[in-house]
Write a protein that holds these residues in place. Structure first.
Motif, PDB file in Angstrom:
ATOM      1  N   TYR A 171      60.361  17.285  42.366  1.00  0.00           N
ATOM      2  CA  TYR A 171      60.075  17.349  43.310  1.00  0.00           C
ATOM      3  C   TYR A 171      60.115  15.416  43.750  1.00  0.00           C
ATOM      4  CZ  TYR A 171      58.802  21.840  43.931  1.00  0.00           C
ATOM      5  OH  TYR A 171      58.623  23.159  44.074  1.00  0.00           O
ATOM      6  N   ASN A 172      60.375  14.573  42.255  1.00  0.00           N
ATOM      7  CA  ASN A 172      60.538  13.139  42.399  1.00  0.00           C
ATOM      8  C   ASN A 172      58.989  12.565  43.003  1.00  0.00           C
ATOM      9  OD1 ASN A 172      61.636  10.425  42.608  1.00  0.00           O
ATOM     10  ND2 ASN A 172      61.698  10.678  45.191  1.00  0.00           N
ATOM     11  N   ALA A 173      58.018  13.444  42.156  1.00  0.00           N
ATOM     12  CA  ALA A 173      56.830  12.353  42.394  1.00  0.00           C
ATOM     13  C   ALA A 173      56.238  11.403  41.798  1.00  0.00           C
ATOM     14  CB  ALA A 173      55.290  13.864  41.989  1.00  0.00           C
ATOM     15  N   ARG A 174      55.283  10.659  41.845  1.00  0.00           N
ATOM     16  CA  ARG A 174      54.421  10.054  41.638  1.00  0.00           C
ATOM     17  C   ARG A 174      52.988  10.562  40.363  1.00  0.00           C
ATOM     18  NH1 ARG A 174      54.610   6.257  46.005  1.00  0.00           N
ATOM     19  NH2 ARG A 174      54.461   7.559  46.911  1.00  0.00           N
ATOM     20  N   VAL A 175      52.756  10.655  39.503  1.00  0.00           N
ATOM     21  CA  VAL A 175      51.915  11.381  38.697  1.00  0.00           C
ATOM     22  C   VAL A 175      51.281  10.848  37.937  1.00  0.00           C
ATOM     23  CG1 VAL A 175      51.139  13.557  37.637  1.00  0.00           C
ATOM     24  CG2 VAL A 175      53.360  14.060  38.166  1.00  0.00           C
ATOM     25  N   ALA A 176      49.932  10.688  37.706  1.00  0.00           N
ATOM     26  CA  ALA A 176      48.808  10.062  37.722  1.00  0.00           C
ATOM     27  C   ALA A 176      48.489  11.273  36.588  1.00  0.00           C
ATOM     28  CB  ALA A 176      47.382   9.253  38.207  1.00  0.00           C
ATOM     29  N   THR A 177      48.743  11.058  35.081  1.00  0.00           N
ATOM     30  CA  THR A 177      47.381  12.060  34.239  1.00  0.00           C
ATOM     31  C   THR A 177      46.397  11.320  33.686  1.00  0.00           C
ATOM     32  OG1 THR A 177      48.814  11.263  32.165  1.00  0.00           O
ATOM     33  CG2 THR A 177      49.951  12.307  33.141  1.00  0.00           C
ATOM     34  N   LEU A 178      45.788  11.976  34.135  1.00  0.00           N
ATOM     35  CA  LEU A 178      44.154  12.202  32.947  1.00  0.00           C
ATOM     36  C   LEU A 178      43.725  13.364  31.721  1.00  0.00           C
ATOM     37  CD1 LEU A 178      41.346  10.501  32.998  1.00  0.00           C
ATOM     38  CD2 LEU A 178      40.379  12.380  34.120  1.00  0.00           C
ATOM     39  N   ALA A 218      49.389   6.720  32.962  1.00  0.00           N
ATOM     40  CA  ALA A 218      49.070   7.706  31.956  1.00  0.00           C
ATOM     41  C   ALA A 218      47.331   7.166  32.265  1.00  0.00           C
ATOM     42  CB  ALA A 218      49.820   7.446  30.364  1.00  0.00           C
ATOM     43  N   VAL A 219      46.811   7.401  32.449  1.00  0.00           N
ATOM     44  CA  VAL A 219      45.181   6.935  31.857  1.00  0.00           C
ATOM     45  C   VAL A 219      44.255   8.321  31.054  1.00  0.00           C
ATOM     46  CG1 VAL A 219      42.774   7.315  33.744  1.00  0.00           C
ATOM     47  CG2 VAL A 219      44.441   6.922  34.846  1.00  0.00           C
ATOM     48  N   GLN A 220      43.315   6.951  30.511  1.00  0.00           N
ATOM     49  CA  GLN A 220      43.486   8.078  28.844  1.00  0.00           C
ATOM     50  C   GLN A 220      42.019   8.449  29.176  1.00  0.00           C
ATOM     51  OE1 GLN A 220      45.517   5.856  25.957  1.00  0.00           O
ATOM     52  NE2 GLN A 220      43.925   7.671  24.399  1.00  0.00           N
ATOM     53  N   GLY A 221      41.184   9.719  29.172  1.00  0.00           N
ATOM     54  CA  GLY A 221      39.195  10.325  29.591  1.00  0.00           C
ATOM     55  C   GLY A 221      39.350  11.113  29.711  1.00  0.00           C
ATOM     56  N   ASP A 222      37.930  11.019  29.385  1.00  0.00           N
ATOM     57  CA  ASP A 222      37.579  12.904  29.327  1.00  0.00           C
ATOM     58  C   ASP A 222      37.337  13.522  30.447  1.00  0.00           C
ATOM     59  OD1 ASP A 222      36.155  15.147  28.737  1.00  0.00           O
ATOM     60  OD2 ASP A 222      34.337  14.266  27.255  1.00  0.00           O
ATOM     61  N   GLU A 249      32.749  11.998  34.532  1.00  0.00           N
ATOM     62  CA  GLU A 249      32.406  11.795  36.006  1.00  0.00           C
ATOM     63  C   GLU A 249      33.218  10.735  36.235  1.00  0.00           C
ATOM     64  OE1 GLU A 249      29.764  11.508  39.941  1.00  0.00           O
ATOM     65  OE2 GLU A 249      29.090  11.412  38.089  1.00  0.00           O
ATOM     66  N   GLU A 250      33.314   9.555  36.468  1.00  0.00           N
ATOM     67  CA  GLU A 250      32.975   8.223  35.713  1.00  0.00           C
ATOM     68  C   GLU A 250      34.548   8.241  35.139  1.00  0.00           C
ATOM     69  OE1 GLU A 250      30.440   8.190  31.867  1.00  0.00           O
ATOM     70  OE2 GLU A 250      30.963   9.186  33.469  1.00  0.00           O
ATOM     71  N   ASP A 251      35.278   9.105  34.654  1.00  0.00           N
ATOM     72  CA  ASP A 251      36.390   9.522  34.120  1.00  0.00           C
ATOM     73  C   ASP A 251      37.665   9.772  35.409  1.00  0.00           C
ATOM     74  OD1 ASP A 251      35.985   7.600  31.730  1.00  0.00           O
ATOM     75  OD2 ASP A 251      36.405   9.266  31.018  1.00  0.00           O
ATOM     76  N   ASN A 252      37.023  10.305  36.176  1.00  0.00           N
ATOM     77  CA  ASN A 252      37.394  10.886  36.753  1.00  0.00           C
ATOM     78  C   ASN A 252      37.449  10.361  37.615  1.00  0.00           C
ATOM     79  OD1 ASN A 252      38.524  13.855  36.341  1.00  0.00           O
ATOM     80  ND2 ASN A 252      36.218  13.888  35.944  1.00  0.00           N
ATOM     81  N   VAL A 253      36.127   9.435  38.812  1.00  0.00           N
ATOM     82  CA  VAL A 253      36.800   8.759  39.669  1.00  0.00           C
ATOM     83  C   VAL A 253      37.204   7.856  39.577  1.00  0.00           C
ATOM     84  CG1 VAL A 253      35.493   6.843  41.220  1.00  0.00           C
ATOM     85  CG2 VAL A 253      34.197   8.812  40.345  1.00  0.00           C
ATOM     86  N   ARG A 254      38.317   7.110  37.748  1.00  0.00           N
ATOM     87  CA  ARG A 254      38.211   6.351  37.552  1.00  0.00           C
ATOM     88  C   ARG A 254      39.821   6.506  38.073  1.00  0.00           C
ATOM     89  NH1 ARG A 254      40.248   4.597  32.295  1.00  0.00           N
ATOM     90  NH2 ARG A 254      39.636   6.463  31.507  1.00  0.00           N
ATOM     91  N   VAL A 255      40.089   7.752  37.811  1.00  0.00           N
ATOM     92  CA  VAL A 255      41.938   8.194  37.554  1.00  0.00           C
ATOM     93  C   VAL A 255      42.072   8.052  39.017  1.00  0.00           C
ATOM     94  CG1 VAL A 255      41.697  10.412  37.531  1.00  0.00           C
ATOM     95  CG2 VAL A 255      43.298   9.797  37.192  1.00  0.00           C
ATOM     96  N   VAL A 256      40.713   8.448  40.000  1.00  0.00           N
ATOM     97  CA  VAL A 256      41.723   8.617  41.991  1.00  0.00           C
ATOM     98  C   VAL A 256      41.683   6.604  42.416  1.00  0.00           C
ATOM     99  CG1 VAL A 256      41.059   8.795  43.905  1.00  0.00           C
ATOM    100  CG2 VAL A 256      40.390  10.987  41.905  1.00  0.00           C
ATOM    101  N   SER A 257      41.113   5.272  41.578  1.00  0.00           N
ATOM    102  CA  SER A 257      41.178   4.633  42.152  1.00  0.00           C
ATOM    103  C   SER A 257      41.631   3.565  41.716  1.00  0.00           C
ATOM    104  CB  SER A 257      39.296   4.126  41.405  1.00  0.00           C
ATOM    105  OG  SER A 257      39.276   2.432  41.963  1.00  0.00           O
ATOM    106  N   GLU A 258      41.976   4.279  40.341  1.00  0.00           N
ATOM    107  CA  GLU A 258      43.892   3.679  39.728  1.00  0.00           C
ATOM    108  C   GLU A 258      44.694   3.648  40.753  1.00  0.00           C
ATOM    109  OE1 GLU A 258      43.832   3.389  35.544  1.00  0.00           O
ATOM    110  OE2 GLU A 258      41.782   2.832  35.315  1.00  0.00           O
ATOM    111  N   THR A 259      44.693   5.719  40.504  1.00  0.00           N
ATOM    112  CA  THR A 259      45.866   6.222  41.075  1.00  0.00           C
ATOM    113  C   THR A 259      46.186   5.086  42.570  1.00  0.00           C
ATOM    114  OG1 THR A 259      45.600   7.836  39.453  1.00  0.00           O
ATOM    115  CG2 THR A 259      47.456   8.290  42.039  1.00  0.00           C
ATOM    116  N   THR A 260      45.455   5.088  43.692  1.00  0.00           N
ATOM    117  CA  THR A 260      45.402   5.032  45.219  1.00  0.00           C
ATOM    118  C   THR A 260      46.027   2.932  45.158  1.00  0.00           C
ATOM    119  OG1 THR A 260      43.172   4.298  45.343  1.00  0.00           O
ATOM    120  CG2 THR A 260      44.053   7.153  46.031  1.00  0.00           C
ATOM    121  N   LYS A 261      45.106   2.855  44.431  1.00  0.00           N
ATOM    122  CA  LYS A 261      45.475   1.357  43.673  1.00  0.00           C
ATOM    123  C   LYS A 261      47.018   0.931  43.706  1.00  0.00           C
ATOM    124  CE  LYS A 261      43.309  -2.699  41.967  1.00  0.00           C
ATOM    125  NZ  LYS A 261      42.576  -3.654  40.463  1.00  0.00           N
ATOM    126  N   LYS A 262      47.493   2.192  42.771  1.00  0.00           N
ATOM    127  CA  LYS A 262      48.803   1.531  42.373  1.00  0.00           C
ATOM    128  C   LYS A 262      49.507   2.053  43.658  1.00  0.00           C
ATOM    129  CE  LYS A 262      51.872   2.720  38.088  1.00  0.00           C
ATOM    130  NZ  LYS A 262      51.573   1.058  38.323  1.00  0.00           N
TER     131      LYS A 262
END
Length: 259
Positions: free
Chosen positions: A30-37, A61-65, A69-82
């Motif tokens: 799918y030629n996707a861009r993927v952020a992993t948590l 690649a985002v390392q977190g748990d 809650e804060e790690d999930n917020v962070r992966v959304v923030s980093e993904t949309t910012k990137k």
């Protein structure tokens, strides 16, 4: 609505097994861009990152748990910012370990388990929804047949997965006017159950252990790529006419996604 040519997806639990297969399919098909948590970068996950970030920028690649809650917020923030947006979620992270009969589980274990296996879905969906509404994005929840059964020693797991099925129905109802799609998918018996075969005896009922052991011995377990292809396809272009359903990966209505 046609799917984006390079969809932006957040995937949890991508370090091995089913999640790793979904990651590979999203990137290759799918030629996707993927952020992993995920908590760790396994050698297998790092190999995929190295392959698709060699000259391109396809994996974040985002390392977190997922249970925080804060790690999930962070992966959304980093993904949309990137990448400037978000088109889909695949919520695959969780623990399948038998934890004993419900009567014997220490109450101190309840909150961490439910955070990882159920509340993590809300932790990620809430910050992602504003972006998914804009893109008419998709949400794929990896459920289990255990959600409709009563396997001994799987009580918390079954409860969490049943809650996930209910979550899909509710989100579909609440977001019906926004174009957001959501499905809770039963991936079948995937060949990643060595832990169950070695640790299930003595905790699980003998009849349940026979079922899993027999499927392994007969070669009936699924390759992760089989349900993985459906999970990836739904995250990119899932059909809204099935919105909110708890659905088997092998359902004929999903045949177009089976690779």
């Amino acid at each position: 609505m046609a799917p984006p040519t390079s969809p932006i997806i957040i995937l949890t639990g991508a370090s091995r097994g089913l999640g790793l297969s979904v990651l590979r399919i999203l990137l290759s098909k799918y030629n996707a861009r993927v952020a992993t948590l995920s908590r760790t970068l396994t050698p297998e996950l790092q190999a995929v990152i190295d392959e698709y970030n060699n000259g391109e920028d396809r994996v974040l690649a985002v390392q977190g748990d997922v249970g925080k809650e804060e790690d999930n917020v962070r992966v959304v923030s980093e993904t949309t910012k990137k990448w400037g947006g978000l088109d889909g979620l695949v919520l695959n992270a969780g623990s399948i370990d038998p934890v004993g009969k419900l009567a014997d589980i220490p109450t101190s274990a309840l909150i961490p388990y439910v955070q990882t296996n159920l509340l993590s879905t809300i932790y990620l969906i809430q910050p992602a929804l504003p972006h998914l509404r804009s893109s008419k994005g998709k949400i794929v929840l990896v459920s289990s047949g255990a959600s409709t059964s009563g396997y001994q020693a799987w009580g918390l797991y079954s409860m969490a997965k049943a809650g996930m099925n209910s979550l899909a129905r509710t989100i579909a109802s609440e977001e019906k006017d926004t174009g957001v799609g959501i499905w809770s998918v039963r991936p079948g018996m995937v060949n990643m159950q060595a832990f169950l075969r070695s640790n299930g005896p003595g905790q699980m009922a003998d009849s349940d252990m026979v079922k899993f052991q027999s499927a392994y011995e007969k070669g009936e377990l699924l390759a992760p790529e089989q349900p993985g292809s459906v999970l990836a396809g739904l995250a990119v272009d899932g059909p809204l006419e099935l919105n909110g359903e708890y659905i088997n990966w092998a359902d004929d209505r999903l045949q177009a996604f089976r690779g």
